[in-house]
Write a protein that holds these residues in place. Structure first.
Motif, mmCIF file in Angstrom:
data_model
loop_
_atom_site.group_PDB
_atom_site.id
_atom_site.type_symbol
_atom_site.label_atom_id
_atom_site.label_comp_id
_atom_site.label_asym_id
_atom_site.label_seq_id
_atom_site.Cartn_x
_atom_site.Cartn_y
_atom_site.Cartn_z
ATOM 1 N N GLN A 6 45.513 45.313 37.230
ATOM 2 C CA GLN A 6 46.142 46.335 36.393
ATOM 3 C C GLN A 6 46.956 45.720 35.258
ATOM 4 O OE1 GLN A 6 49.435 48.546 38.397
ATOM 5 N NE2 GLN A 6 49.063 47.113 40.088
ATOM 6 N N ASN A 7 47.176 44.401 35.309
ATOM 7 C CA ASN A 7 47.866 43.718 34.215
ATOM 8 C C ASN A 7 46.935 43.420 33.046
ATOM 9 O OD1 ASN A 7 50.416 43.442 35.620
ATOM 10 N ND2 ASN A 7 49.400 41.907 36.893
ATOM 11 N N SER A 8 45.637 43.541 33.248
ATOM 12 C CA SER A 8 44.655 43.252 32.190
ATOM 13 C C SER A 8 44.500 44.479 31.305
ATOM 14 C CB SER A 8 43.317 42.845 32.806
ATOM 15 O OG SER A 8 43.456 41.706 33.626
ATOM 16 N N THR A 9 45.547 44.818 30.611
ATOM 17 C CA THR A 9 45.595 46.069 29.858
ATOM 18 C C THR A 9 44.712 46.048 28.612
ATOM 19 O OG1 THR A 9 47.580 45.251 28.729
ATOM 20 C CG2 THR A 9 47.898 46.639 30.680
ATOM 21 N N SER A 10 44.164 44.885 28.247
ATOM 22 C CA SER A 10 43.296 44.811 27.065
ATOM 23 C C SER A 10 41.826 44.976 27.415
ATOM 24 C CB SER A 10 43.505 43.464 26.343
ATOM 25 O OG SER A 10 44.823 43.326 25.889
ATOM 26 N N LEU A 11 41.512 45.197 28.688
ATOM 27 C CA LEU A 11 40.117 45.290 29.099
ATOM 28 C C LEU A 11 39.376 46.394 28.353
ATOM 29 C CD1 LEU A 11 39.971 44.744 32.966
ATOM 30 C CD2 LEU A 11 38.649 43.527 31.234
ATOM 31 N N ILE A 12 38.195 46.023 27.823
ATOM 32 C CA ILE A 12 37.314 46.970 27.168
ATOM 33 C C ILE A 12 36.108 47.269 28.060
ATOM 34 C CG2 ILE A 12 35.832 47.345 25.146
ATOM 35 C CD1 ILE A 12 37.670 45.483 23.592
ATOM 36 N N ILE A 13 35.566 46.218 28.684
ATOM 37 C CA ILE A 13 34.434 46.378 29.601
ATOM 38 C C ILE A 13 34.812 45.814 30.965
ATOM 39 C CG2 ILE A 13 32.084 45.632 30.143
ATOM 40 C CD1 ILE A 13 31.404 45.658 27.245
ATOM 41 N N LEU A 14 34.668 46.618 31.991
ATOM 42 C CA LEU A 14 34.838 46.177 33.377
ATOM 43 C C LEU A 14 33.593 46.600 34.134
ATOM 44 C CD1 LEU A 14 36.490 44.951 35.656
ATOM 45 C CD2 LEU A 14 37.572 47.185 36.001
ATOM 46 N N ASP A 15 32.761 45.616 34.472
ATOM 47 C CA ASP A 15 31.498 45.886 35.167
ATOM 48 C C ASP A 15 31.482 45.109 36.473
ATOM 49 O OD1 ASP A 15 28.959 46.354 36.048
ATOM 50 O OD2 ASP A 15 27.990 45.993 34.112
ATOM 51 N N LEU A 16 31.652 45.817 37.577
ATOM 52 C CA LEU A 16 31.652 45.226 38.913
ATOM 53 C C LEU A 16 30.486 45.777 39.739
ATOM 54 C CD1 LEU A 16 35.486 45.531 39.675
ATOM 55 C CD2 LEU A 16 34.278 43.658 38.550
ATOM 56 N N SER A 17 29.498 46.346 39.106
ATOM 57 C CA SER A 17 28.420 47.032 39.806
ATOM 58 C C SER A 17 27.531 46.062 40.571
ATOM 59 C CB SER A 17 27.584 47.842 38.811
ATOM 60 O OG SER A 17 27.099 47.008 37.777
ATOM 61 N N GLU A 18 26.797 46.620 41.554
ATOM 62 C CA GLU A 18 25.829 45.884 42.360
ATOM 63 C C GLU A 18 26.474 44.706 43.094
ATOM 64 O OE1 GLU A 18 22.211 45.033 40.186
ATOM 65 O OE2 GLU A 18 22.426 46.880 39.021
ATOM 66 N N ASN A 19 27.560 45.011 43.792
ATOM 67 C CA ASN A 19 28.215 44.065 44.675
ATOM 68 C C ASN A 19 28.508 44.785 45.993
ATOM 69 O OD1 ASN A 19 29.018 41.290 43.372
ATOM 70 N ND2 ASN A 19 29.289 42.801 41.730
ATOM 71 N N TYR A 20 29.493 44.292 46.731
ATOM 72 C CA TYR A 20 29.871 44.916 47.994
ATOM 73 C C TYR A 20 31.362 45.244 48.002
ATOM 74 C CZ TYR A 20 25.328 43.077 49.389
ATOM 75 O OH TYR A 20 23.994 42.779 49.442
ATOM 76 N N PHE A 21 31.929 45.534 46.866
ATOM 77 C CA PHE A 21 33.337 45.907 46.796
ATOM 78 C C PHE A 21 33.562 47.197 47.570
ATOM 79 C CE2 PHE A 21 32.926 43.399 42.795
ATOM 80 C CZ PHE A 21 33.805 42.390 43.136
ATOM 81 N N SER A 22 34.743 47.304 48.169
ATOM 82 C CA SER A 22 35.027 48.437 49.040
ATOM 83 C C SER A 22 36.425 48.972 48.766
ATOM 84 C CB SER A 22 34.891 48.008 50.509
ATOM 85 O OG SER A 22 35.776 46.924 50.777
ATOM 86 N N GLY A 23 36.804 49.954 49.571
ATOM 87 C CA GLY A 23 38.100 50.589 49.384
ATOM 88 C C GLY A 23 37.993 51.744 48.416
ATOM 89 N N SER A 24 39.109 52.357 48.150
ATOM 90 C CA SER A 24 39.126 53.477 47.212
ATOM 91 C C SER A 24 39.311 52.961 45.788
ATOM 92 C CB SER A 24 40.256 54.447 47.573
ATOM 93 O OG SER A 24 41.506 53.763 47.533
ATOM 94 N N ILE A 25 38.892 53.772 44.837
ATOM 95 C CA ILE A 25 39.100 53.416 43.429
ATOM 96 C C ILE A 25 40.574 53.588 43.124
ATOM 97 C CG2 ILE A 25 38.528 54.012 41.050
ATOM 98 C CD1 ILE A 25 35.851 55.023 42.038
ATOM 99 N N PRO A 26 41.272 52.539 42.695
ATOM 100 C CA PRO A 26 42.729 52.636 42.526
ATOM 101 C C PRO A 26 43.122 53.584 41.396
ATOM 102 C CG PRO A 26 41.906 50.523 41.722
ATOM 103 C CD PRO A 26 40.757 51.189 42.407
#
Length: 874
Positions: free
Chosen positions: A571-591
């Motif tokens: 959440q400190n990466s406030t300059s992010l334009i593209i965040l692509d984490l697709s096609e992995n095994y990440f879990s939990g709720s979307i923060p």
């Protein structure tokens, strides 16, 4: 230190130059005591902040002998009397007030204007002067006016004809938005005219021929259109012409014909780049013997390069890039002994180039020839006669061996030999000289083997090769490293962590390689990293906490085997334009913070993971989002109704291509792209919404007028399709398949004129398909497993819109008066069986000879089978 007061005591002083002496503070009024002073230069040293200032110029008015005054870079923002004092000075000949923050004053001066003032420089008073001070036009003795870079607006005043002896006029880098006034064409003493970097419109008047004294003409970076008048042939003193970056639409041969009639022997510089010029380059071009600089880049000029170009013996720079020139590259270029810059890239030249083409180019420093279909075949022992600093030969055929002649380029700092058909290892001698390079691009070849190190200083691109082994060691100052589409293997830890020096890298792209293991948690020394792409590798483990403290604009970890929850540090990466984490095994709720803290996100793709829970309402705080893909997770619940807050998707803006995101890294511009599942394939991001939801389709989606792709397939959607979706007129892809939607297709869907992918299959939709060119162009499969009628499905519609069977000649599915419709398929099967059966059995019953022959045949067959099996069993 301030200017010492004792200077005011030097009463006999006639010449005082304190320019750039780093004095500070206010200019002492005691300088007004220097009554014999005729030359005063107090130029400041800095553009900003300014060291010197003057709150009034009254002390100047008593310097009766003053002829030259330069107060450039002195803060005069409070000196509201600057115009009254300087413009009425009786002896002043030359006045320089460049970058002085002059106060705007368009009122005429109250006394007679100076008759002596000849040179006036008010340039670089940016955002201070909104218009030209009208008092200037009463200074009839002016021969030079410089008002460049002063943010002057509106039309160019028509009063310049009052200054009939004007020789130099510079109005460049302003905001003038008119045509060129006739008053400027009447200044027949004018030698220098620059109107570049404005918003001038209209055509160049034929009255330009009146400027017979003109030596320098610069009208570049405007919106001028039409043709260069034939009257330009009367400009016999022209040495420099710059008409680049306009909309001049003319045959190049006509312009050269006009200029050749009078200025053939004096023209030294001609820039017609970035217009709409067409036609062929004439042989006459070779007659401009004094031409040193020629640019015809970014036009529509076609045909071959004339051999006469080799006769331009004074030529130092030529740029004919980005045209439609064809044929071969003339060997006559080898005769241009003074040539320093040769640029002919991005044409359709073909054929073979040998060392003869460069035989006498001993002064060549820049060779820009990418984007042609040329084949370079120098002698294997060739040693170039030139020492280039920049070489760009992208798209040439230089292989299959690595070019050996590059070994002798000792001053080379920028090299592009990408897509050059090289199938070789990178030689050791190239690795050893790599420290001299700032930029190297070897991408899109067939380079093989490993690379232990490459000491390029700024940018290195080795993408799309067949390189193997561990990641190479690189120079600490390297800013951009692109290694995508290779077979580099091993762990990231050695590359990322085993350096005690500060890393200055901004771009790290190792997309599509064979990297394995975890992403190490040691990014503390990578202070500048902005773009990180590790897509399509074999990485495992969690996202390291230290990555969240970087000023990332792009983080792409798509198609790996990473797991765990998203780290809170992200959440400190406030300059992010593209965040692509697709096609992995990440879990939990979307923060919750992903929309709240990362408000600059344009692309957020969490597709194909193991996220669960609901879509957080705070995700709607992402006003910049243009692509949101949460599909193929375990997310449940309805779509938040706040989705109409996605203002970037609500902007109705049609573009020709997919969403392109550009960002500037210091002097470089980098194209940020990524992938999503769109239109049934992987494609670049566009303005897209892909979700995992249940319930009804919220009507708020209809407010996203800029949406180009909407994918809600394979959900548990129920209810009607909202009519407002048909108002998303920019949609190119709409997929609502495999849901439980019912009702009719909204008639507003006929407004979707840009659709190239459309799928409503496997729902419970009924009624007639709305009529439009677009909807009828799709295959039946886009509508299958529904209860629809009308083209393109095979069922026609009755007058009330109910489906009818084509084989029933348009009859309704329901029989008249409640009677069931006859199923003619079954009837035809029964009739066929009956007819076939009696065609065989009837003759046996009624014709005795046929019946006896038939049974005798059966007896013979039976006897033969009995004998056959009996002999086999003995």
């Amino acid at each position: 230190m301030q200017i010492p007061e004792f200077f005011g005591l030097l009463g006999s002083l006639t010449y005082l130059d304190l320019s750039q002496a780093q004095f500070q503070g206010e200019i002492p009024h005691s300088l007004g005591n220097l009554s014999k002073l005729y030359y005063l230069d107090l130029r400041g040293d800095n553009w900003w902040p300014k060291d010197l200032e003057a709150k009034s110029l009254q002390w100047v008015s008593v310097l009766f002998s003053l002829q030259y005054l330069d107060l450039s870079h002195v803060d005069l923002s409070e000196a509201t009397d600057w115009l009254q004092v300087t413009f009425k000075h009786p002896s002043l000949l030359e006045l320089h007030l460049s970058d002085c923050d002059l106060a705007d004053d368009s009122s005429p001066i109250s006394v007679n204007s100076s008759k002596s003032l000849a040179v006036l420089d008010l340039s670089w008073n940016y955002n201070c002067l909104s218009s030209i001070p009208m008092s200037i036009f009463s200074l009839h003795g002016l021969v030079s006016i410089d008002l460049a870079s002063s943010s002057l607006k509106g039309p160019i005043p028509d009063y310049f004809r009052n200054i009939s002896f004007l020789e130099v006029l510079d109005l460049s880098f302003n905001k003038f938005n008119s045509s060129i006034p006739d008053s400027l064409y009447s200044l027949n003493h004018l030698r220098f005219l620059s109107l570049s970097f404005n918003y001038l419109v209209g055509e160049i008047s034929s009255a330009i021929g009146n400027l017979s004294s003109l030596i320098h003409l610069d009208l570049s970076y405007n919106m001028l259109e039409g043709r260069l008048p034939t009257s330009s042939e009367d400009l016999c003193n022209l040495k420099e012409v710059n008409l680049s970056y306009n909309e001049i639409d003319q045959d190049i041969s006509e312009i050269l014909q006009s200029l050749s009639r009078c200025s053939l022997n004096c023209l030294e510089s001609l820039n017609l780049g970035t217009n709409q010029l067409s036609g062929l380059l004439p042989d006459k071009l070779g007659q401009f013997k004094n031409l040193a600089y020629l640019s015809l880049a970014q036009n529509n000029i076609s045909g071959p390069i004339p051999m006469s170009m080799g006769e331009l013996s004074s030529l130092k720079s030529i740029d004919v890039s980005e045209n439609q020139l064809n044929g071969t590259f003339p060997p006559s270029f080898g005769q241009l002994a003074n040539l320093e810059t040769l640029s002919f890239g991005h044409n359709v030249l073909e054929g073979v180039v040998s060392e003869t083409h460069f035989s006498n180019l001993t002064r060549l420093t820049t060779l820009l020839a990418s984007g042609n279909m040329l084949r370079f075949e120098p002698n294997s022992s060739w040693v170039p006669s030139f020492q280039c600093e920049t070489i760009e030969l992208h798209g040439w055929h230089l292989g299959p061996k690595f070019p050996q002649w590059l070994k002798f380029q000792k001053k080379l700092s920028s090299l592009d030999i990408s897509h050059a058909g090289i199938s070789d290892v990178i030689p050791t001698w190239f690795l050893n000289i790599s420290a001299q390079f700032n930029y190297v691009n070897l991408s899109s070849n067939q380079l093989i083997g490993g690379i232990p190190y490459l000491n390029v200083r700024e940018t290195l691109d080795l993408s799309s090769n067949r390189l193997t082994g561990p990641l190479p060691r690189v120079f600490p100052t390297l800013e951009d490293l692109i290694l995508s589409n290779n077979s580099f293997s091993g762990f990231l830890s050695e590359f990322v962590c085993n350096s005690s020096e500060q890393r200055w890298m901004r771009i790290l792209d190792i997309d599509t390689n064979l990297l394995s293991g975890e992403i190490p948690d040691c990014w503390n020394r990578w202070q500048q990293v902005t773009y990180l792409n590790l897509r399509n590798n074999y990485l495992t483990g969690k996202i390291p906490l230290s990555l969240g403290y970087k000023n990332l604009q792009v983080l792409n970890l798509r198609s790996n085997s990473m797991s765990g929850e998203l780290p809170y540090t992200l959440q400190n990466s406030t300059s992010l334009i593209i965040l692509d984490l697709s096609e992995n095994y990440f879990s939990g709720s979307i923060p919750e913070w992903i929309g709240d803290k990362l408000s600059n996100l344009v692309v957020l793709s969490l597709r194909s993971n193991n996220f669960d829970g609901h879509i957080p309402h705070k995700i709607c705080a992402g006003h910049s989002l243009q692509n949101l893909d949460l599909a193929q997770n375990n997310i449940s619940g309805p779509i938040p109704k706040c989705f109409n807050n996605f203002s970037a998707m609500a902007t109705k803006k049609k573009s020709s291509g997919d969403l392109e995101i550009w960002t500037t890294f210091q002097s470089n511009v980098f194209h940020l792209s990524a992938l999503l599942v769109l239109k049934g394939r992987e494609d670049e991001y566009s303005t897209t919404l892909g979700l995992v939801i249940t319930g009804e389709i919220p009507k708020e989606i209809g407010n996203l007028m800029g949406l180009r792709s909407l994918n809600m397939s394979r959900k548990i959607l129920i209810g009607n399709i909202p009519d407002i979706i048909g108002k998303l007129e920019l949609l190119e892809s709409l997929d609502l398949s495999m849901n439980r939607l019912y009702g009719e297709i909204p008639s507003s869907f006929s407004n979707l004129n840009f659709l190239n992918h459309f799928n409503l299959s496997y729902n419970n939709l009924t009624g007639q398909i709305p009529t439009s060119t677009q909807l009828q162009s799709f295959e039946n499969s886009s509508y299958m497993s529904n209860h629809l009628c009308g083209p393109p499905v095979i069922k026609n519609c009755s007058t009330n819109g109910a489906p009818t069977d084509v084989t029933n000649n348009g009859g309704s599915n329901e029989g008249s008066n409640g009677r069931s419709k006859v199923n003619w398929l079954y009837v035809s099967i029964v009739l066929g069986f009956v007819m076939g059966f009696w065609a065989v059995v009837a003759p046996l019953c009624f014709i005795r000879s046929w019946r006896h022959a038939y049974y005798q045949k059966l007896d013979n067959v039976g006897n033969k089978l009995y004998v056959f099996w009996a002999t086999r069993l003995m």
